[in-house]
Design a protein around this motif. Structure first.
Motif, short mmCIF file in Angstrom:
data_model
loop_
_atom_site.label_atom_id
_atom_site.label_comp_id
_atom_site.label_asym_id
_atom_site.label_seq_id
_atom_site.Cartn_x
_atom_site.Cartn_y
_atom_site.Cartn_z
N LEU A 37 0.82 -1.21 0.00
CA LEU A 37 0.00 0.00 0.00
C LEU A 37 0.85 1.25 0.00
CD1 LEU A 37 -2.74 -0.85 2.64
CD2 LEU A 37 -3.00 -0.78 0.18
N ASP A 38 0.39 2.24 -0.71
CA ASP A 38 1.05 3.54 -0.72
C ASP A 38 0.42 4.37 0.38
OD1 ASP A 38 2.14 6.00 -1.19
OD2 ASP A 38 1.48 6.14 -3.27
N ASN A 39 1.11 4.51 1.51
CA ASN A 39 0.55 5.21 2.66
C ASN A 39 0.23 6.67 2.38
OD1 ASN A 39 0.56 2.97 4.30
ND2 ASN A 39 2.62 3.36 5.07
N ALA A 40 0.84 7.25 1.37
CA ALA A 40 0.56 8.65 1.04
C ALA A 40 -0.88 8.82 0.55
CB ALA A 40 1.53 9.14 -0.01
N ARG A 41 -1.50 7.76 0.07
CA ARG A 41 -2.86 7.83 -0.45
C ARG A 41 -3.92 7.54 0.60
NH1 ARG A 41 -2.44 4.96 -6.33
NH2 ARG A 41 -0.76 6.27 -7.11
N ILE A 42 -3.55 7.06 1.73
CA ILE A 42 -4.51 6.71 2.77
C ILE A 42 -4.90 7.98 3.52
CG2 ILE A 42 -4.92 5.40 4.87
CD1 ILE A 42 -2.99 3.30 3.77
N THR A 43 -6.18 8.28 3.51
CA THR A 43 -6.69 9.45 4.21
C THR A 43 -7.63 8.95 5.31
OG1 THR A 43 -6.63 10.72 2.17
CG2 THR A 43 -7.99 11.59 3.94
N PRO A 44 -7.39 9.34 6.54
CA PRO A 44 -8.30 8.91 7.60
C PRO A 44 -9.69 9.54 7.37
CG PRO A 44 -6.59 10.36 8.48
CD PRO A 44 -6.30 10.17 7.03
N LEU A 45 -10.71 8.78 7.70
CA LEU A 45 -12.07 9.28 7.55
C LEU A 45 -12.35 10.35 8.59
CD1 LEU A 45 -14.05 5.98 6.95
CD2 LEU A 45 -13.29 7.64 5.25
N GLY A 46 -13.09 11.36 8.18
CA GLY A 46 -13.48 12.43 9.10
C GLY A 46 -14.62 11.99 10.00
N ASP A 47 -14.94 12.83 10.94
CA ASP A 47 -16.02 12.59 11.89
C ASP A 47 -17.35 12.43 11.16
OD1 ASP A 47 -17.09 12.73 14.78
OD2 ASP A 47 -18.23 14.29 13.72
N ARG A 48 -18.07 11.37 11.44
CA ARG A 48 -19.32 11.05 10.75
C ARG A 48 -20.36 12.17 10.93
NH1 ARG A 48 -19.76 5.86 11.93
NH2 ARG A 48 -19.14 5.20 9.88
N THR A 49 -20.52 12.68 12.14
CA THR A 49 -21.52 13.72 12.38
C THR A 49 -21.16 15.01 11.64
OG1 THR A 49 -22.03 12.77 14.54
CG2 THR A 49 -22.71 15.06 14.18
N GLU A 50 -19.90 15.39 11.70
CA GLU A 50 -19.46 16.59 11.00
C GLU A 50 -19.75 16.50 9.50
OE1 GLU A 50 -15.35 18.92 9.81
OE2 GLU A 50 -15.28 17.42 11.38
N HIS A 51 -19.47 15.34 8.91
CA HIS A 51 -19.66 15.19 7.48
C HIS A 51 -21.13 15.01 7.10
CE1 HIS A 51 -15.51 15.43 6.18
NE2 HIS A 51 -15.26 14.99 7.41
N TYR A 52 -21.93 14.48 8.01
CA TYR A 52 -23.38 14.46 7.81
C TYR A 52 -23.86 15.90 7.58
CZ TYR A 52 -28.31 14.39 9.09
OH TYR A 52 -29.67 14.57 9.10
N TRP A 53 -23.42 16.80 8.44
CA TRP A 53 -23.84 18.20 8.34
C TRP A 53 -23.21 18.89 7.13
CZ3 TRP A 53 -28.19 19.25 10.21
CH2 TRP A 53 -28.63 18.63 11.38
N LEU A 54 -21.99 18.52 6.77
CA LEU A 54 -21.40 19.10 5.56
C LEU A 54 -22.22 18.74 4.32
CD1 LEU A 54 -17.53 18.66 6.03
CD2 LEU A 54 -18.81 20.81 5.94
N VAL A 55 -22.65 17.50 4.22
CA VAL A 55 -23.47 17.09 3.08
C VAL A 55 -24.79 17.86 3.09
CG1 VAL A 55 -24.69 15.18 1.96
CG2 VAL A 55 -22.40 14.81 2.90
N GLN A 56 -25.39 18.02 4.26
CA GLN A 56 -26.63 18.79 4.38
C GLN A 56 -26.42 20.24 3.91
OE1 GLN A 56 -29.65 17.95 5.18
NE2 GLN A 56 -29.61 16.25 6.59
N ARG A 57 -25.34 20.85 4.39
CA ARG A 57 -25.05 22.24 4.03
C ARG A 57 -24.75 22.37 2.53
NH1 ARG A 57 -20.45 24.67 7.37
NH2 ARG A 57 -21.12 26.55 6.29
N MET A 58 -24.01 21.42 1.98
CA MET A 58 -23.70 21.48 0.55
C MET A 58 -24.98 21.34 -0.26
SD MET A 58 -21.33 21.94 -1.69
CE MET A 58 -19.77 21.61 -0.88
N ALA A 59 -25.86 20.45 0.14
CA ALA A 59 -27.14 20.28 -0.57
C ALA A 59 -27.94 21.58 -0.53
CB ALA A 59 -27.93 19.14 0.06
N ARG A 60 -27.98 22.22 0.61
CA ARG A 60 -28.71 23.48 0.75
C ARG A 60 -28.08 24.55 -0.15
NH1 ARG A 60 -27.89 24.49 5.92
NH2 ARG A 60 -29.11 22.67 6.46
N ALA A 61 -26.75 24.59 -0.18
CA ALA A 61 -26.04 25.61 -0.96
C ALA A 61 -26.23 25.42 -2.47
CB ALA A 61 -24.55 25.59 -0.63
#
Length: 95
Positions: A2-26
């Motif tokens: 595996l190329d560790n440079a490509r592995i991105t840890p997942l963000g907080d589920r609740t934070e990203h739930y709201w980001l998707v909501q905000r993006m949809a609204r925008a």
């Protein structure tokens, strides 16, 4: 190997739930209408949140969403859900 440079840890589920909501609204995607019309189900909604969690552009997303403005805006190219939002909007217009 595996190329560790490509592995991105997942963000907080609740934070990203709201980001998707905000993006949809925008960008004018009515997620409630999409669910009611049957063009968005729980599994697809969860997939959008998971894609957002793994998005490398999350910092840019925060900045973009925090810019003042009430007018609808096109989804930024860096958004992992850009195509999904476009599909949902198109399917809702067909209804």
């Amino acid at each position: 190997m595996l190329d560790n440079a490509r592995i991105t840890p997942l963000g907080d589920r609740t934070e990203h739930y709201w980001l998707v909501q905000r993006m949809a609204r925008a960008n004018g995607t009515d997620l409630v209408a999409a669910m009611e019309a049957g063009v968005l189900d729980q599994e697809a909604w969860a997939g959008m949140v998971e894609r957002c969690r793994g998005c490398a552009w999350a910092d840019g997303c925060h900045r973009w969403l925090d810019r003042p403005g009430d007018a609808l805006r096109d989804t930024p190219e860096g958004c992992e859900n850009r195509a999904r939002f476009a599909t949902l909007m198109a399917r809702l217009q067909e209804e």
